[in-house]
Design a protein around this motif. Structure first.
Motif, PDB file in Angstrom:
ATOM      1  N   MET A  13      16.297 -67.984   8.863  1.00 46.84           N
ATOM      2  CA  MET A  13      15.242 -67.829   9.864  1.00 46.84           C
ATOM      3  C   MET A  13      15.835 -67.533  11.241  1.00 46.84           C
ATOM      4  N   THR A  14      16.991 -68.083  11.529  1.00 44.38           N
ATOM      5  CA  THR A  14      17.675 -67.773  12.787  1.00 44.38           C
ATOM      6  C   THR A  14      18.041 -66.293  12.825  1.00 44.38           C
ATOM      7  N   ARG A  15      18.539 -65.768  11.726  1.00 48.52           N
ATOM      8  CA  ARG A  15      18.899 -64.353  11.668  1.00 48.52           C
ATOM      9  C   ARG A  15      17.658 -63.461  11.821  1.00 48.52           C
ATOM     10  N   ILE A  16      16.558 -63.869  11.215  1.00 54.68           N
ATOM     11  CA  ILE A  16      15.312 -63.124  11.415  1.00 54.68           C
ATOM     12  C   ILE A  16      14.932 -63.167  12.893  1.00 54.68           C
ATOM     13  N   GLY A  17      15.030 -64.340  13.495  1.00 52.84           N
ATOM     14  CA  GLY A  17      14.698 -64.493  14.914  1.00 52.84           C
ATOM     15  C   GLY A  17      15.555 -63.634  15.819  1.00 52.84           C
ATOM     16  N   GLN A  18      16.831 -63.499  15.489  1.00 59.94           N
ATOM     17  CA  GLN A  18      17.716 -62.645  16.284  1.00 59.94           C
ATOM     18  C   GLN A  18      17.274 -61.189  16.212  1.00 59.94           C
ATOM     19  N   ALA A  19      16.870 -60.746  15.031  1.00 59.00           N
ATOM     20  CA  ALA A  19      16.399 -59.364  14.886  1.00 59.00           C
ATOM     21  C   ALA A  19      15.065 -59.178  15.598  1.00 59.00           C
ATOM     22  N   VAL A  20      14.223 -60.209  15.579  1.00 61.91           N
ATOM     23  CA  VAL A  20      12.944 -60.143  16.295  1.00 61.91           C
ATOM     24  C   VAL A  20      13.201 -59.971  17.797  1.00 61.91           C
ATOM     25  N   MET A  21      14.206 -60.672  18.321  1.00 63.67           N
ATOM     26  CA  MET A  21      14.535 -60.519  19.741  1.00 63.67           C
ATOM     27  C   MET A  21      14.951 -59.088  20.046  1.00 63.67           C
ATOM     28  N   LEU A  22      15.699 -58.475  19.157  1.00 62.56           N
ATOM     29  CA  LEU A  22      16.070 -57.065  19.340  1.00 62.56           C
ATOM     30  C   LEU A  22      14.816 -56.188  19.350  1.00 62.56           C
ATOM     31  N   LEU A  23      13.914 -56.447  18.407  1.00 67.05           N
ATOM     32  CA  LEU A  23      12.675 -55.678  18.327  1.00 67.05           C
ATOM     33  C   LEU A  23      11.876 -55.816  19.614  1.00 67.05           C
ATOM     34  N   HIS A  24      11.679 -57.039  20.056  1.00 63.24           N
ATOM     35  CA  HIS A  24      10.903 -57.271  21.281  1.00 63.24           C
ATOM     36  C   HIS A  24      11.630 -56.776  22.518  1.00 63.24           C
ATOM     37  N   GLY A  25      12.955 -56.655  22.429  1.00 60.51           N
ATOM     38  CA  GLY A  25      13.743 -56.106  23.530  1.00 60.51           C
ATOM     39  C   GLY A  25      13.751 -54.586  23.557  1.00 60.51           C
ATOM     40  N   GLY A  26      13.112 -53.967  22.551  1.00 60.96           N
ATOM     41  CA  GLY A  26      12.993 -52.517  22.546  1.00 60.96           C
ATOM     42  C   GLY A  26      13.959 -51.787  21.625  1.00 60.96           C
ATOM     43  N   ASP A  27      14.821 -52.508  20.931  1.00 59.21           N
ATOM     44  CA  ASP A  27      15.785 -51.856  20.041  1.00 59.21           C
ATOM     45  C   ASP A  27      15.254 -51.876  18.609  1.00 59.21           C
ATOM     46  N   ARG A  28      14.228 -51.047  18.362  1.00 59.22           N
ATOM     47  CA  ARG A  28      13.578 -51.004  17.041  1.00 59.22           C
ATOM     48  C   ARG A  28      14.540 -50.605  15.941  1.00 59.22           C
ATOM     49  N   GLU A  29      15.399 -49.648  16.220  1.00 56.37           N
ATOM     50  CA  GLU A  29      16.299 -49.154  15.176  1.00 56.37           C
ATOM     51  C   GLU A  29      17.262 -50.238  14.709  1.00 56.37           C
ATOM     52  N   GLU A  30      17.889 -50.932  15.652  1.00 55.63           N
ATOM     53  CA  GLU A  30      18.826 -52.001  15.259  1.00 55.63           C
ATOM     54  C   GLU A  30      18.074 -53.143  14.585  1.00 55.63           C
ATOM     55  N   ALA A  31      16.879 -53.466  15.084  1.00 57.92           N
ATOM     56  CA  ALA A  31      16.072 -54.504  14.439  1.00 57.92           C
ATOM     57  C   ALA A  31      15.750 -54.089  13.006  1.00 57.92           C
ATOM     58  N   ARG A  32      15.327 -52.850  12.824  1.00 56.63           N
ATOM     59  CA  ARG A  32      15.006 -52.355  11.481  1.00 56.63           C
ATOM     60  C   ARG A  32      16.232 -52.440  10.568  1.00 56.63           C
ATOM     61  N   ASN A  33      17.398 -52.069  11.088  1.00 57.88           N
ATOM     62  CA  ASN A  33      18.629 -52.144  10.295  1.00 57.88           C
ATOM     63  C   ASN A  33      18.928 -53.581   9.864  1.00 57.88           C
ATOM     64  N   ARG A  34      18.792 -54.514  10.790  1.00 57.24           N
ATOM     65  CA  ARG A  34      19.070 -55.921  10.456  1.00 57.24           C
ATOM     66  C   ARG A  34      18.027 -56.471   9.488  1.00 57.24           C
ATOM     67  N   PHE A  35      16.762 -56.145   9.734  1.00 55.71           N
ATOM     68  CA  PHE A  35      15.705 -56.606   8.820  1.00 55.71           C
ATOM     69  C   PHE A  35      15.940 -56.058   7.410  1.00 55.71           C
ATOM     70  N   THR A  36      16.311 -54.791   7.325  1.00 53.91           N
ATOM     71  CA  THR A  36      16.539 -54.165   6.021  1.00 53.91           C
ATOM     72  C   THR A  36      17.706 -54.839   5.300  1.00 53.91           C
ATOM     73  N   ALA A  37      18.756 -55.160   6.025  1.00 60.63           N
ATOM     74  CA  ALA A  37      19.894 -55.865   5.427  1.00 60.63           C
ATOM     75  C   ALA A  37      19.465 -57.249   4.937  1.00 60.63           C
ATOM     76  N   LEU A  38      18.670 -57.940   5.729  1.00 57.41           N
ATOM     77  CA  LEU A  38      18.182 -59.254   5.311  1.00 57.41           C
ATOM     78  C   LEU A  38      17.297 -59.144   4.072  1.00 57.41           C
ATOM     79  N   TRP A  39      16.447 -58.108   4.032  1.00 59.55           N
ATOM     80  CA  TRP A  39      15.585 -57.916   2.865  1.00 59.55           C
ATOM     81  C   TRP A  39      16.435 -57.687   1.611  1.00 59.55           C
ATOM     82  N   SER A  40      17.511 -56.944   1.752  1.00 60.49           N
ATOM     83  CA  SER A  40      18.410 -56.707   0.614  1.00 60.49           C
ATOM     84  C   SER A  40      19.017 -58.015   0.124  1.00 60.49           C
ATOM     85  N   GLU A  41      19.272 -58.918   1.035  1.00 55.16           N
ATOM     86  CA  GLU A  41      19.849 -60.216   0.659  1.00 55.16           C
ATOM     87  C   GLU A  41      18.863 -61.069  -0.124  1.00 55.16           C
TER      88      GLU A  41
END
Length: 159
Positions: A13-41
């Motif tokens: 959940m911390t890792r999801i939260g870190q990606a959410v911060m990227l998303l809310h900070g405007g970095d959709r692409e990096e957030a999407r990359n991290r979310f996708t990696a987490l989904w694969s896990e």
């Protein structure tokens, strides 16, 4: 064993939260990359609360409204599948997600020019919002979701 599982879930959940911060900070692409990696896990068989949370946020990173809808449907499916099997804490978290999940689905259907489906999910969002706090004890989440429901209702009235 239980403590180890809980610690592992907290890290996830911390890792999801870190990606959410990227998303809310405007970095959709990096957030999407991290979310996708987490989904694969976690995959389709992972913890329902994790799948629901992750799919909910992955939807927000999609460029195509049909892809956004697909992820929002995955989030709702995970919530529904996990509610009965979840412990008290997770079951409450799942119920608190329903208003936002249905609101997002309604917004997806608006983007896809499907007003009947949008209205259906908006009504479900309103009904599910009864579980949200009215007194601000949820850091304003309940009020924010209710306000968004109201905005989308007004928009749909004009449609």
């Amino acid at each position: 064993m239980t403590e180890q599982r809980e610690a592992s879930e907290d890290v996830f959940m911390t890792r999801i939260g870190q990606a959410v911060m990227l998303l809310h900070g405007g970095d959709r692409e990096e957030a999407r990359n991290r979310f996708t990696a987490l989904w694969s896990e976690i995959g389709d068989g992972g913890d329902a609360l994790h799948r629901c949370t992750l799919a909910h946020y992955i939807a927000d990173t999609q460029d195509d409204p049909a892809d956004e809808l697909a992820w929002d449907l995955r989030a709702l499916t995970a919530a529904l599948a996990g509610e009965g099997a979840a412990g008290d804490r997770d079951a409450h978290a799942m119920r608190a997600f329903y208003p936002s999940l249905h609101l997002n689905l309604a917004a997806d259907y608006v983007k896809l020019q499907r007003p009947a489906a949008a209205r259906d999910h908006l009504e479900r969002a309103r009904a599910a919002s009864a579980v949200l706090a009215d007194d601000g004890t949820d850091d304003g989440y309940g009020g924010g979701v209710r306000a968004a429901i109201g905005r989308l209702e007004r928009r749909l009235r004009e449609w």
